[in-house]
Design a protein around this motif. Structure first.
Motif, PDB file in Angstrom:
ATOM      1  N   LYS A 151       1.329  65.719   1.449  1.00  0.00           N
ATOM      2  CA  LYS A 151       0.659  66.660   2.345  1.00  0.00           C
ATOM      3  C   LYS A 151      -0.755  66.924   1.810  1.00  0.00           C
ATOM      4  O   LYS A 151      -0.935  67.249   0.634  1.00  0.00           O
ATOM      5  N   ARG A 205      -9.725  65.729   8.832  1.00  0.00           N
ATOM      6  CA  ARG A 205      -8.273  65.639   9.042  1.00  0.00           C
ATOM      7  C   ARG A 205      -7.949  64.378   9.845  1.00  0.00           C
ATOM      8  O   ARG A 205      -7.097  63.576   9.462  1.00  0.00           O
ATOM      9  N   ALA A 207      -5.983  61.156   8.430  1.00  0.00           N
ATOM     10  CA  ALA A 207      -4.688  60.825   9.044  1.00  0.00           C
ATOM     11  C   ALA A 207      -4.723  59.374   9.535  1.00  0.00           C
ATOM     12  O   ALA A 207      -3.722  58.648   9.431  1.00  0.00           O
ATOM     13  N   ALA A 267       0.753  60.159   5.530  1.00  0.00           N
ATOM     14  CA  ALA A 267       0.444  61.509   5.036  1.00  0.00           C
ATOM     15  C   ALA A 267       0.439  62.533   6.156  1.00  0.00           C
ATOM     16  O   ALA A 267       0.201  62.205   7.316  1.00  0.00           O
ATOM     17  N   ARG A 268       0.712  63.801   5.779  1.00  0.00           N
ATOM     18  CA  ARG A 268       0.562  64.887   6.731  1.00  0.00           C
ATOM     19  C   ARG A 268      -0.741  65.593   6.358  1.00  0.00           C
ATOM     20  O   ARG A 268      -0.899  66.050   5.225  1.00  0.00           O
ATOM     21  N   VAL A 269      -1.666  65.646   7.300  1.00  0.00           N
ATOM     22  CA  VAL A 269      -2.980  66.215   6.969  1.00  0.00           C
ATOM     23  C   VAL A 269      -3.209  67.463   7.816  1.00  0.00           C
ATOM     24  O   VAL A 269      -3.079  67.424   9.042  1.00  0.00           O
ATOM     25  N   VAL A 270      -3.529  68.573   7.162  1.00  0.00           N
ATOM     26  CA  VAL A 270      -3.781  69.827   7.890  1.00  0.00           C
ATOM     27  C   VAL A 270      -5.115  70.419   7.420  1.00  0.00           C
ATOM     28  O   VAL A 270      -5.586  70.112   6.331  1.00  0.00           O
ATOM     29  N   GLU A 312      -0.044  75.959   8.834  1.00  0.00           N
ATOM     30  CA  GLU A 312       0.747  75.083   7.949  1.00  0.00           C
ATOM     31  C   GLU A 312       0.053  74.734   6.647  1.00  0.00           C
ATOM     32  O   GLU A 312       0.402  73.747   6.017  1.00  0.00           O
TER      33      GLU A 312
END
Ligand code: OXD
Length: 309
Positions: free
Chosen positions: A2, A14, A18, A24-27, A33
């Motif tokens: 993350k 982001r 991504a 990957a989780r991109v925030v 989140e």
């Protein structure tokens, strides 16, 4: 993994990250989140944002200077940090410095003041070969600036804390090396990191070492300069003091407060920390590489918090 992104253009970062790291989780830091990230990719995150993160494995600083991050009270200790090296900013910074050096070497400052008086008077041109330039800081950006100026035909002196060798540049180091360089140069360019050792390095003594009529160009960090000493060396008004002029892009406090006398000094040129923007396109490869290396357990050259860079 993350990844949490924090910057003015966090959404673009982001989406770009991504796209390059599909697993990957991109925030962004604006999203609910944002907690529990493995990696933080950020420019000047707040202390609160850093404190919220409890399992960070690495930080990528979205800039070349890590001073703001290292002095952030929320920075967790022991988390490795990598910074951008030259991620497309060295070219624009070299152009900024060239502009500044030419500004003084070709007397544009004088002609500008003459224009205000409708005064037609030519100054004898000083040849580039007789206009030595000093570059303090020979990291990825300083080295590129020094080499660009040398290729333009200026004699270039470089200075670094530890000895370095660069073709075509007279390289100096240590205290004696700094004294020697200051005595030679008509334009002094500051590209050192902000560390306790570089704080106000350019003080009254250093400025007094410069030849009369020298100029100062600072696309680096504002903390390198003792501002009171700078104003004294410039002298008031239009008549040139010991120090002829200064082109400044960085200040200890940014934005530069409206009450700063620098804004109104007729021989000071102020730009708003624009010398070397970090273009996402050019920096993306480096950020992705750093994240992949972190994840593989072999982070690339990490920042030494003790040294401050
Ligand atoms: C940097 C900056 O450090 O923009 O990259 O100042």
């Amino acid at each position: 993994m993350k990844i949490l992104v924090h910057s003015d253009d966090a959404e673009q970062w982001r989406d770009a990250l991504a796209g390059r790291l599909p697993g990957a989780r991109v925030v962004t830091s604006a999203e609910a989140e944002r907690r529990d990230a493995d990696y933080l990719v950020a420019w000047k995150p707040s202390a609160a944002l850093l404190r919220e993160q409890t399992r960070l494995k690495g930080i990528v600083n979205l800039g070349a200077g890590v001073d703001a991050l290292l002095s952030n009270p929320g920075l967790p200790s022991g988390v490795p940090i990598v910074k951008l090296r030259d991620a497309g900013m060295a070219g624009p910074i070299a152009d900024y410095v060239r502009y500044g050096v030419l500004h003084f070497q070709r007397d544009f400052d004088r002609y500008r003041r003459q224009q205000a008086r409708a005064e037609w008077r030519e100054h004898a041109m000083v040849d580039k070969g007789d206009w030595p330039v000093g570059v303090l800081g020979l990291g990825a950006i300083g080295a590129r600036v020094a080499e660009t100026l040398a290729a333009d035909g200026f004699p270039v002196h470089g200075w670094s804390r530890t000895p370095k060798a660069l073709e075509g540049i007279a390289c100096h180091h240590g205290e004696a090396g700094l004294e020697a360089l200051l005595g030679e140069v008509m334009s002094l360019v500051l590209l050192l990191p902000d560390t306790p050792a570089t704080h106000r390095l350019i003080d009254a003594r250093a400025l007094a070492r410069l030849p009369a009529g020298a100029s100062l160009i600072n696309p680096g960090r504002g903390t390198l300069i003792d501002e009171t000493a700078l104003l004294a060396a410039l002298g008031p008004g239009e008549a040139e003091g010991r120090l002829r002029g200064a082109l400044l892009d960085a200040f200890p406090k940014e934005p530069l407060p409206a009450e700063s006398p620098l804004w109104r000094h007729p021989r000071v040129w102020i730009t708003p920390h624009m010398a070397g923007p970090t273009p996402l396109g050019a920096a993306l490869d480096q950020v992705v590489e750093s994240l992949v290396a972190f994840e593989a357990g072999r982070p690339q050259a990490t920042v030494d918090p003790g040294a401050g860079y």
